[in-house]
Write a protein that holds these residues in place. Structure first.
Motif, short mmCIF file in Angstrom:
data_model
loop_
_atom_site.label_atom_id
_atom_site.label_comp_id
_atom_site.label_asym_id
_atom_site.label_seq_id
_atom_site.Cartn_x
_atom_site.Cartn_y
_atom_site.Cartn_z
N ILE A 1 19.61 -3.69 3.69
CA ILE A 1 18.33 -3.63 4.39
C ILE A 1 18.56 -3.04 5.78
N ASN A 2 17.75 -2.07 6.15
CA ASN A 2 17.83 -1.47 7.48
C ASN A 2 17.17 -2.42 8.47
N GLU A 3 17.99 -3.14 9.20
CA GLU A 3 17.48 -4.15 10.11
C GLU A 3 16.89 -3.57 11.39
N ASP A 4 16.99 -2.24 11.56
CA ASP A 4 16.38 -1.58 12.71
C ASP A 4 14.91 -1.25 12.48
N VAL A 5 14.43 -1.44 11.25
CA VAL A 5 13.04 -1.15 10.90
C VAL A 5 12.34 -2.47 10.61
N ASP A 6 11.30 -2.77 11.38
CA ASP A 6 10.58 -4.03 11.22
C ASP A 6 9.80 -4.05 9.91
N PRO A 7 9.75 -5.23 9.23
CA PRO A 7 8.99 -5.33 8.00
C PRO A 7 7.49 -5.40 8.26
N VAL A 8 6.71 -5.03 7.27
CA VAL A 8 5.26 -5.16 7.31
C VAL A 8 4.80 -5.76 5.99
N VAL A 9 3.60 -6.34 6.00
CA VAL A 9 2.96 -6.85 4.80
C VAL A 9 1.77 -5.95 4.51
N VAL A 10 1.71 -5.43 3.29
CA VAL A 10 0.59 -4.58 2.87
C VAL A 10 -0.29 -5.42 1.95
N ALA A 11 -1.53 -5.67 2.36
CA ALA A 11 -2.46 -6.51 1.61
C ALA A 11 -3.09 -5.74 0.45
#
Length: 113
Positions: free
Chosen positions: A46-56
């Motif tokens: 996992i690229n920890e430099d890219v923040d996760p998002v939630v797509v509804a």
């Protein structure tokens, strides 16, 4: 055959300075072995430099993860194997190469994948 997820959190991998090249070479060797054996499906970190998002479901995007869920990080490998015993053997090879314990999970059967 069944697909298995072999993974570890990033903080589990504690490698002394100067030994990262050896760990990288050992882990790549296990992946090459899995590819040659025809059991490799996918792997990566996992690229920890890219923040996760939630797509509804409506397509809206929000920062972060599901509430009360920690952010997944570390390394992931998916192998397709004939048995759980074989999955344990491959997880052990990855554990030796990465120098940290591995979590083993089995995917549920999906007839179209």
């Amino acid at each position: 055959m069944t697909k298995y997820l072999i993974s570890f959190p990033g903080e589990a991998m504690v490698v002394p300075d100067g030994e990262w090249d050896d760990v990288a070479a050992a882990s790549r060797a296990v992946i090459v072995e899995a590819q040659a054996a025809g059991v490799y499906v996918f792997g990566g970190g996992i690229n920890e430099d890219v923040d996760p998002v939630v797509v509804a479901a409506d397509g809206s995007v929000s920062a972060g993860t599901y509430p009360d869920v920690t952010v997944p990080n570390g390394g992931y490998t998916i192998l397709e194997l004939p048995s759980r015993a074989a999955a344990v053997e491959w997880a052990a090879k990855i554990a030796v190469a990465c120098r940290c314990p591995q979590e083993l999970r089995e995917f549920q059967y999906d007839p179209i994948s």
